[in-house]
Design a protein around this motif. Sequence first.
Motif, PDB file in Angstrom:
ATOM      1  N   THR A  39     -47.180  11.838 -16.522  1.00 36.20           N
ATOM      2  CA  THR A  39     -46.995  10.688 -17.365  1.00 36.20           C
ATOM      3  C   THR A  39     -47.852   9.677 -17.402  1.00 36.20           C
ATOM      4  N   GLY A  67     -46.972  14.311  -7.033  1.00 37.82           N
ATOM      5  CA  GLY A  67     -45.891  14.676  -7.385  1.00 37.82           C
ATOM      6  C   GLY A  67     -45.584  16.264  -8.229  1.00 37.82           C
ATOM      7  N   SER A  69     -46.226  17.104 -10.763  1.00 38.01           N
ATOM      8  CA  SER A  69     -47.165  17.491 -11.836  1.00 38.01           C
ATOM      9  C   SER A  69     -48.304  18.121 -11.074  1.00 38.01           C
ATOM     10  N   GLY A  74     -45.912  25.352 -14.277  1.00 36.75           N
ATOM     11  CA  GLY A  74     -46.938  25.813 -15.210  1.00 36.75           C
ATOM     12  C   GLY A  74     -46.542  26.154 -16.754  1.00 36.75           C
ATOM     13  N   ARG A 212     -49.617   2.718  -2.407  1.00 34.16           N
ATOM     14  CA  ARG A 212     -47.842   2.567  -3.060  1.00 34.16           C
ATOM     15  C   ARG A 212     -47.782   1.092  -3.412  1.00 34.16           C
ATOM     16  N   GLU A 243     -36.505   5.833  -4.819  1.00 36.45           N
ATOM     17  CA  GLU A 243     -37.271   4.912  -4.040  1.00 36.45           C
ATOM     18  C   GLU A 243     -37.579   3.583  -4.750  1.00 36.45           C
ATOM     19  N   SER A 256     -36.558  21.332  -7.204  1.00 37.65           N
ATOM     20  CA  SER A 256     -36.928  22.779  -7.360  1.00 37.65           C
ATOM     21  C   SER A 256     -37.907  23.493  -6.622  1.00 37.65           C
ATOM     22  N   LEU A 257     -37.634  24.533  -6.400  1.00 41.99           N
ATOM     23  CA  LEU A 257     -38.560  25.625  -5.411  1.00 41.99           C
ATOM     24  C   LEU A 257     -38.938  26.718  -5.912  1.00 41.99           C
ATOM     25  N   GLN A 258     -40.160  27.282  -5.562  1.00 40.53           N
ATOM     26  CA  GLN A 258     -40.875  28.377  -5.928  1.00 40.53           C
ATOM     27  C   GLN A 258     -41.663  28.999  -4.784  1.00 40.53           C
ATOM     28  N   GLY A 348     -40.767  20.733  -5.390  1.00 42.92           N
ATOM     29  CA  GLY A 348     -40.916  19.353  -5.459  1.00 42.92           C
ATOM     30  C   GLY A 348     -39.870  18.585  -6.142  1.00 42.92           C
ATOM     31  N   LEU A 350     -37.808  16.318  -8.973  1.00 43.99           N
ATOM     32  CA  LEU A 350     -37.843  15.923 -10.408  1.00 43.99           C
ATOM     33  C   LEU A 350     -36.786  15.094 -10.669  1.00 43.99           C
ATOM     34  N   GLY A 375     -36.164  16.539 -16.405  1.00 43.22           N
ATOM     35  CA  GLY A 375     -35.408  17.586 -15.754  1.00 43.22           C
ATOM     36  C   GLY A 375     -36.533  18.583 -15.558  1.00 43.22           C
ATOM     37  N   GLY A 378     -40.780  19.089 -18.048  1.00 40.40           N
ATOM     38  CA  GLY A 378     -41.560  17.964 -18.061  1.00 40.40           C
ATOM     39  C   GLY A 378     -42.964  17.930 -18.149  1.00 40.40           C
TER      40      GLY A 378
HETATM   41  C1  LIG Z   1     -41.067  22.908  -8.577  1.00 38.86           C
HETATM   42  C2  LIG Z   1     -41.156  22.598  -9.923  1.00 38.86           C
HETATM   43  C3  LIG Z   1     -41.322  23.391 -10.968  1.00 38.86           C
HETATM   44  C4  LIG Z   1     -41.557  22.748 -12.187  1.00 38.86           C
HETATM   45  N1  LIG Z   1     -41.981  23.538 -13.184  1.00 38.86           N
HETATM   46  C5  LIG Z   1     -41.919  22.962 -14.780  1.00 38.86           C
HETATM   47  C6  LIG Z   1     -42.321  23.956 -15.643  1.00 38.86           C
HETATM   48  O1  LIG Z   1     -42.789  24.925 -15.482  1.00 38.86           O
HETATM   49  N2  LIG Z   1     -42.476  23.257 -16.838  1.00 38.86           N
HETATM   50  C7  LIG Z   1     -42.118  22.114 -17.052  1.00 38.86           C
HETATM   51  O2  LIG Z   1     -42.120  21.559 -18.281  1.00 38.86           O
HETATM   52  N3  LIG Z   1     -41.676  21.064 -16.125  1.00 38.86           N
HETATM   53  C8  LIG Z   1     -41.517  21.614 -14.888  1.00 38.86           C
HETATM   54  N4  LIG Z   1     -41.279  20.820 -13.863  1.00 38.86           N
HETATM   55  C9  LIG Z   1     -41.387  19.267 -14.142  1.00 38.86           C
HETATM   56  C10 LIG Z   1     -42.311  18.575 -14.124  1.00 38.86           C
HETATM   57  O3  LIG Z   1     -43.592  19.032 -13.347  1.00 38.86           O
HETATM   58  C11 LIG Z   1     -42.143  17.281 -14.331  1.00 38.86           C
HETATM   59  O4  LIG Z   1     -41.228  16.800 -14.850  1.00 38.86           O
HETATM   60  C12 LIG Z   1     -43.512  16.437 -14.488  1.00 38.86           C
HETATM   61  O5  LIG Z   1     -44.548  16.855 -13.668  1.00 38.86           O
HETATM   62  C13 LIG Z   1     -43.419  15.024 -14.161  1.00 38.86           C
HETATM   63  O6  LIG Z   1     -44.696  14.195 -14.061  1.00 38.86           O
HETATM   64  P1  LIG Z   1     -44.642  12.828 -13.983  1.00 38.86           P
HETATM   65  O7  LIG Z   1     -45.846  12.190 -13.954  1.00 38.86           O
HETATM   66  O8  LIG Z   1     -43.519  11.906 -14.649  1.00 38.86           O
HETATM   67  O9  LIG Z   1     -43.899  12.641 -12.154  1.00 38.86           O
HETATM   68  P2  LIG Z   1     -44.651  13.086 -11.054  1.00 38.86           P
HETATM   69  O10 LIG Z   1     -45.967  14.233 -11.231  1.00 38.86           O
HETATM   70  O11 LIG Z   1     -43.578  13.243 -10.023  1.00 38.86           O
HETATM   71  O12 LIG Z   1     -45.695  12.009 -10.510  1.00 38.86           O
HETATM   72  C14 LIG Z   1     -45.056  10.787 -10.102  1.00 38.86           C
HETATM   73  C15 LIG Z   1     -46.063  10.112  -9.002  1.00 38.86           C
HETATM   74  O13 LIG Z   1     -45.503   8.818  -8.844  1.00 38.86           O
HETATM   75  C16 LIG Z   1     -46.165   8.717  -7.543  1.00 38.86           C
HETATM   76  N5  LIG Z   1     -45.466   7.441  -7.014  1.00 38.86           N
HETATM   77  C17 LIG Z   1     -43.920   7.441  -6.641  1.00 38.86           C
HETATM   78  N6  LIG Z   1     -43.865   6.368  -6.147  1.00 38.86           N
HETATM   79  C18 LIG Z   1     -44.748   5.673  -6.196  1.00 38.86           C
HETATM   80  C19 LIG Z   1     -45.126   4.102  -5.821  1.00 38.86           C
HETATM   81  N7  LIG Z   1     -43.943   3.344  -5.444  1.00 38.86           N
HETATM   82  N8  LIG Z   1     -46.372   3.704  -5.954  1.00 38.86           N
HETATM   83  C20 LIG Z   1     -47.112   4.522  -6.399  1.00 38.86           C
HETATM   84  N9  LIG Z   1     -47.279   5.860  -6.617  1.00 38.86           N
HETATM   85  C21 LIG Z   1     -45.586   6.274  -6.653  1.00 38.86           C
HETATM   86  C22 LIG Z   1     -45.919   9.912  -6.633  1.00 38.86           C
HETATM   87  O14 LIG Z   1     -46.546  10.211  -5.487  1.00 38.86           O
HETATM   88  C23 LIG Z   1     -46.127  10.936  -7.745  1.00 38.86           C
HETATM   89  O15 LIG Z   1     -47.534  11.326  -7.587  1.00 38.86           O
HETATM   90  C24 LIG Z   1     -41.250  21.349 -12.371  1.00 38.86           C
HETATM   91  C25 LIG Z   1     -40.956  20.497 -11.389  1.00 38.86           C
HETATM   92  C26 LIG Z   1     -40.899  21.022 -10.014  1.00 38.86           C
HETATM   93  C27 LIG Z   1     -40.713  20.059  -8.924  1.00 38.86           C
END
Ligand SMILES: Cc1cc2nc3c(=O)[nH]c(=O)nc-3n(C[C@H](O)[C@H](O)[C@H](O)COP(=O)(O)OP(=O)(O)OC[C@H]3O[C@@H](n4cnc5c(N)ncnc54)[C@H](O)[C@@H]3O)c2cc1C
Length: 474
Positions: A39, A67, A69, A74, A212, A243, A256-258, A348, A350, A375, A378
């Motif tokens: 995101t 996180g 991502s 995949g 952070r 948090e 979610s676990l893999q 990870g 979510l 969910g 993502g």
């Molecule tokens: C095991 C698993 C399998 C999944 N499989 C799929 C799939 O196959 N297809 C699909 O569409 N979606 C899937 N998802 C969901 C998808 O991966 C996520 O919705 C997506 O990656 C979210 O991206 P994001 O950037 O919003 O969050 P994230 O990738 O979680 O990034 C958030 C980041 O913020 C950082 N952060 C948090 N707090 C702070 C702070 N205070 N200061 C600075 N940094 C901070 C964290 O360290 C993290 O790196 C899966 C999720 C998991 C856990």
Amino acid sequence: MLAPAVSLWMDQTEHLRVSRESVRAPLDVDVAIIGAGYTGLWTAWYLKQHAPELNIAIFEAQHVGYGASGRNGGWLLGRILGEEKMLAGWPEPERGALMAELKGIPDSVEQVLVQEGIDCGYRKGGVLTCAARYPEQQQWLLDELKALYAHGHSEEDYRLLSAHELSQQLRMHQAYGAIYSPHCATIHPAQLALGLATSLERKGVRIYEDSRVQAWRKGVLTVAGHPVCAQWVVPCVEGYATETKALRDYQLTVQSLQIATEPLSVSQWDEIGLHNGQAAHESSRQVTYFHRTRDDRLVFGARGSYRFGGKLREQFRLTEDEVKLRRDLMLDLFPQLAKTPISHGWGGNLGMTRHFRPYMLCDEAGGVACAGGYGGEGVGASYLAGRTLADLILKRDTLLSRAPWVVRNQSLRKALRRWEPEPLRWLGYSAVIAAFSYEDAVLANPRSSALRRKLSSKAAAGISRLMSPEFKVG
Ligand SMILES: Cc1cc2nc3c(=O)[nH]c(=O)nc-3n(C[C@H](O)[C@H](O)[C@H](O)COP(=O)(O)OP(=O)(O)OC[C@H]3O[C@@H](n4cnc5c(N)ncnc54)[C@H](O)[C@@H]3O)c2cc1C
């Protein structure tokens, strides 16, 4: 079995990782993005695309892709969670145009990958929603197809496959058929995150790791002890919302676990199929999802978990029981893999909103834009969110900035429904999981009587309405 620090994907890309500096002094930027997941990265990419002069910094508590991502399954889906409900009643022609935008997510991502030279193993093989393990899944499949057609999708988008037709793509034990949709690609999650970060840095975006964000309010953040002034604060923390004081009541953290097998042989894959990079899952109430990786592993995810209080899980060294649950499910579908070692296990955090739908929010007065609540869907949704947040921040009046999942000029508190307080959340979640697991066990047992099968399904459907009819755990 290896317990990777982050995931199989991050282990495989260790050589691509560069260490980035952390914040060591006060800073002044136009846009401060919190979190270097998809995101945050996509938001920065689209901001730079439309306004190259912007001074953008991304602050990441750990490292790029730490996180979800860098950990996900995949699947890059051409849909978002709850889109049917959100688009219901939306006026035409925008409704049709938005549906086309969603289906087009994999193609739109591919265009950027080509433009930026990002190799993340993109393969658009579509997705198979399979009826397997017990015959009831056939009816669920038909119900799902009916709902998809009622929403306005065509046979080109979602097509019913007989057991024989499915077997031309994927061969599983006890498979009854599937819905095939072309609107999905599979990718290497960490390569996508790292590739985007590199391309952003080429465009002048600064990414700070080990930085952070400890606090933020309008126009100012505290990052690793240093003040950062910013016109816009863009929290993109998804599963880590627990948090963040402003988000924690609205975006619930679940896990979610893999697991992943060692690479399978050519003959094993000839037996299984999945030659075109298809993603696949079951149509059971509890989620199982899998695909064939570029290096010929079977990556298999299933079921989810919730910790009392929405507590973050930091350590994903899977227990024997956690591995066994997923391996047993995998072997139900692919018994021939009984002797294949599981090489990796990870998971990870979510994020889930109370409506089980994502949101993309822009509060101009507060100088905040954020998105989340995807969910388990993502990967594509975060791309859409990045594009949409960029439009909202830059006040671009576009199809995306007017979408029903967009919340304008409202604070999170006003825009989103609050999760129930504990212990209600935990009790609700536990009751639903118990009902789903019971139903799954009853239906998967061929000796269960017809009455027992019917009652277990009725109970599971009824109790899931406690949360939402859309509730799935994966
Ligand atoms: C095991 C698993 C399998 C999944 N499989 C799929 C799939 O196959 N297809 C699909 O569409 N979606 C899937 N998802 C969901 C998808 O991966 C996520 O919705 C997506 O990656 C979210 O991206 P994001 O950037 O919003 O969050 P994230 O990738 O979680 O990034 C958030 C980041 O913020 C950082 N952060 C948090 N707090 C702070 C702070 N205070 N200061 C600075 N940094 C901070 C964290 O360290 C993290 O790196 C899966 C999720 C998991 C856990």
